[in-house]
Design an enzyme around this catalytic site. Structure first.
Site, PDB file in Angstrom:
ATOM      1  N   THR A  30      21.157  19.705  14.369  1.00 34.04           N
ATOM      2  CA  THR A  30      20.656  20.641  15.367  1.00 34.04           C
ATOM      3  C   THR A  30      21.825  21.411  15.955  1.00 34.04           C
ATOM      4  O   THR A  30      22.886  20.840  16.218  1.00 34.04           O
ATOM      5  CB  THR A  30      19.900  19.907  16.486  1.00 34.04           C
ATOM      6  OG1 THR A  30      18.780  19.248  15.904  1.00 34.04           O
ATOM      7  CG2 THR A  30      19.385  20.870  17.551  1.00 34.04           C
ATOM      8  N   PHE A  35      23.070  23.355  19.086  1.00 37.43           N
ATOM      9  CA  PHE A  35      22.794  23.511  20.516  1.00 37.43           C
ATOM     10  C   PHE A  35      23.616  24.672  21.058  1.00 37.43           C
ATOM     11  O   PHE A  35      24.700  24.954  20.544  1.00 37.43           O
ATOM     12  CB  PHE A  35      23.207  22.244  21.269  1.00 37.43           C
ATOM     13  CG  PHE A  35      22.346  21.049  20.944  1.00 37.43           C
ATOM     14  CD1 PHE A  35      21.248  20.720  21.740  1.00 37.43           C
ATOM     15  CD2 PHE A  35      22.632  20.253  19.844  1.00 37.43           C
ATOM     16  CE1 PHE A  35      20.454  19.620  21.430  1.00 37.43           C
ATOM     17  CE2 PHE A  35      21.844  19.160  19.529  1.00 37.43           C
ATOM     18  CZ  PHE A  35      20.746  18.847  20.325  1.00 37.43           C
TER      19      PHE A  35
END
Ligand code: PEP
Ligand code: MN
Length: 683
Positions: free
Chosen positions: A277, A279
């Site tokens: 992921t 961020f």
């Protein structure tokens, strides 16, 4: 204290020392950063240098008995930490006053959530740990920063499996916050329980619906358990803890399990591996970044419903030479069938080309919002290199034969020349300021001294190319009495002056015992030619000279006979002998002689004397000389002797194999590169 505890104590002390060294290293990195911040011409990174550094460290580790691959892995992290530290330093300098003493960072979820973990990594360089404040939703986390309750918020922007996170884009599109950084975190879902129980006993699995979905295949393998949605992965861990039953489990990060005291029942249970992921970290003010830090700029773009509208926007990027790293279209919230684009480009908004591109897009788009400009971290091309060369240090084939000496002390015919069992000592022969027997020496010059200008010209070529000893025949052994026999002592005078002029020691051939003393007055090294290898009177005479001797192998002599010839010189008192393989007569006539490179290794195993190779007289063709000089270096020779002539066509002899100035320079460049690759010192 038992033995194991003692040894562990020793390990603890070593670990503490390693930490002290890492801290010391960081302090030096800070000094580097301070220098770079004052000196904008200094580059921030050099990936080539990083690669070289890693391969050197890996090899050094190997020499110390460590696994080079593990060493490199550790040091990649050390280098990455140092790169980040320098970037943070420059960023603090460029944004002075923007940094509160106590940092408060908002995130969605509870401690141990992936956002929390990514945030801890992102702010990991700060001297004190920031205060992380978990909120129930992304919106609340963003509000907290807008209201100045927190300084930053960290939000997931996209996932390598699930794609862009619309909610974050929507929030950023409407808020006034700016992205100031990005962080990548590997999402490794783990099954966490109160204690190590068989998986068949589990009844309920708690987690965020997204995580439950991503682990659907694993969950199907647990028919006795039902999935229970929870608002946050890490919070589901807290829930399992609270409920206190071993029949419950949660899906979250291993770190979340650790924080709440749960154990890992199974790691890495997602359907798709390598789930990451990205961020982003947002702040109220826009940050500025040093132009040397590679940045990314994120845009939110809405185009008109007209043909070519998107293309016009994108062509502005191409026009300004700006690279686009992401383009995704998503339907607009609350407006079905209307689309917006998420665009990422490489570059800093302060760069003129990026500013020009944005200006152009602004003119062509219905709506453009710059979500932020920030250092790129999610970029494989900026990673510390992985393709590190770990081939063992030093030559691929050992330059010095490791074969045990074949001679034993009692029955050897050449006791002074022989390498003795167990003796790795080598004779070093110093000529001028170079040493034969330690590294690689190039001897070069004309076959014969013809004229003053020819010799001076050649000496300059040799010197400029990196040759270290000047050769030149003044007494020439010629097969025909009608061929040019050399200038004799008059030629020696020319050779000596050229050597002096260009700082090159000289080597020249002696053919008769009575010449030796006179030649030795001016020559730095005396050559015994192939035809005279068994001229025993001559060998005895040079054996009494103080000058080093270059003894060439007779074209019809065996290695044993060469060593015996050397023994004549050594036994007469002169221990400074360099042997030379120059080709032998065989049935093969396609080359002038047959270069016996195998003799280099045989000689190295039998004698402590240096061994050089003469590819010129062996091959007889100029084009073959450089490749065989390279082969001699690879075969472990201590040097080569080659013939060079400014105009080979004009040479009275041996013009066919004389190197032109260009060929000589090319050969030297090649030898230098190969020597470096082999770890051999080139004189
Ligand atoms: C020489 O080096 O000039 C020469 C004549 O070589 P060789 O003795 O090896 O034939
Ligand atoms: Mn010659």
């Amino acid at each position: 204290m038992n033995d194991l505890a003692k040894v562990r104590g020793a390990l603890d002390r070593i670990d503490a020392a390693l930490l002290d060294l890492l801290a010391e290293r960081s302090a030096v990195v800070d000094e580097v950063a301070a220098l770079k911040s004052r000196e904008s011409a200094l580059s921030l990174r050099d990936l080539e240098r990083e690669r070289d550094l890693l391969s050197r460290i890996g090899r050094e580790g190997q020499k110390r008995g460590l696994n080079a691959f593990h060493v490199v892995k550790i040091f990649r992290d050390v280098i990455e930490a140092s790169v980040r530290r320098q970037e943070s330093h420059l960023t603090r300098e460029a944004n002075e006053g923007d940094d509160p003493a106590v940092l408060r960072v908002a995130f969605q979820g509870v401690d141990g959530a992936y956002s929390h973990l990514a945030g801890r990594k992102f702010f990991g360089d700060r001297p004190e740990e920031p205060i992380f404040v978990g909120y129930r939703s992304f919106r609340q986390a963003v509000d907290a920063v807008e209201r100045d309750e927190c300084d930053y918020a960290i939000l997931p922007l996209e996932n390598s499996v699930a794609g862009s996170i619309n909610e974050t884009y929507a929030l950023l599109g409407t808020s006034k916050l700016h992205i100031m950084g990005e962080e990548v975190w590997p999402v490794e879902h783990c099954l966490l329980g109160l204690s190590k129980v068989p998986l068949a006993r589990l009844k309920r699995i708690y987690s965020h619906p997204q995580a439950l979905m991503q682990c659907s295949e694993f969950l199907e393998s647990l028919p006795g358990a039902t999935a229970e949605s929870f608002f946050d992965t890490a919070a589901s861990v807290g829930r399992v803890k609270e409920l206190g039953s071993e029949e419950n489990a949660a899906i979250a990060s291993a770190e979340a399990g650790e924080l709440h005291g749960l154990v890992v029942l199974r790691r890495d249970i997602a359907n798709q591996r390598n789930n990451q992921t990205r961020f982003v970290v947002v702040h109220r003010k826009r940050f500025r970044f040093d132009p040397r830090i590679p940045c990314r700029t994120s845009l939110l773009l809405v185009t008109d419903h007209k043909e070519g509208a998107l293309e016009r926007c994108l062509s502005e990027l191409a026009r300004a030479s700006v690279n686009m790293t992401k383009l995704e279209s998503r339907s607009m919230q609350n407006t079905p069938w209307e689309y917006q684009f998420y665009v990422d480009i490489e570059g800093n908004v302060d760069e003129p080309r990026v500013a020009a591109a944005l200006e152009g897009i602004g003119r062509n788009a219905r709506y453009l919002r710059v979500l932020g400009c920030y250092p790129r971290k999610a970029d494989p091309s900026l990673q510390v290199p992985r393709d590190v060369d770990l081939t063992p240090a030093g030559p691929v084939a050992p330059p010095v034969s490791t074969t045990a000496p074949l001679t034993s002390e009692s029955n050897v015919a050449y006791p002074l020349a022989a390498r003795r069992a167990g003796d790795s000592g080598r004779t070093l022969v110093k000529v001028g300021d170079v040493v034969f027997g330690e590294g690689f020496v190039v001897v070069a010059g004309p076959c014969a001294v013809e004229t003053e200008s020819q010799v001076f010209e050649t000496a300059r070529i040799v010197r400029e190319g990196g040759g270290r000893v000047l050769r030149g025949g003044v007494f020439k052994p010629r097969t025909s009495p009608y061929a040019f026999q050399g200038l004799g002592l008059a030629g020696l005078d020319i050779l000596a002056r050229a050597g002096q002029e260009y700082g090159l020691p000289i080597v020249t051939e002696v053919m008769a015992p009575e010449e030796v003393e006179k030649v030795a007055l001016l020559a730095d090294m005396l050559q015994i030619g192939a035809r005279n290898m068994q001229n025993f009177a001559l060998l005895k005479e040079v054996g009494q000279s103080k000058r080093p001797v270059l003894l060439k192998r007779g074209m019809m002599s065996s290695v044993e006979e060469l060593l015996l010839a050397a023994e004549f010189i050594l036994s007469a008192g002169n221990r400074h002998v360099v042997l030379c393989e120059r080709g032998i007569r065989t049935f093969e006539t396609s080359t002038r002689n047959t270069l016996d490179l195998g003799a280099v290794q045989v000689l190295k195993s039998r004698t402590h004397l240096p061994v050089i190779v003469d590819p010129s007289h062996a091959m007889g063709v100029a084009a073959f000389v450089a490749p065989m000089a390279r082969a001699a270096l690879a075969a472990g020779a201590d040097g080569v002797i080659v013939e060079v002539h400014p105009r080979p066509a004009e040479a009275p002899g041996d013009g066919a194999h004389a190197l032109t100035p260009d060929l000589f320079a090319a050969m030297m460049g090649d030898l230098r590169r190969v020597a470096q690759a082999l770890g051999v010192k080139m004189w």
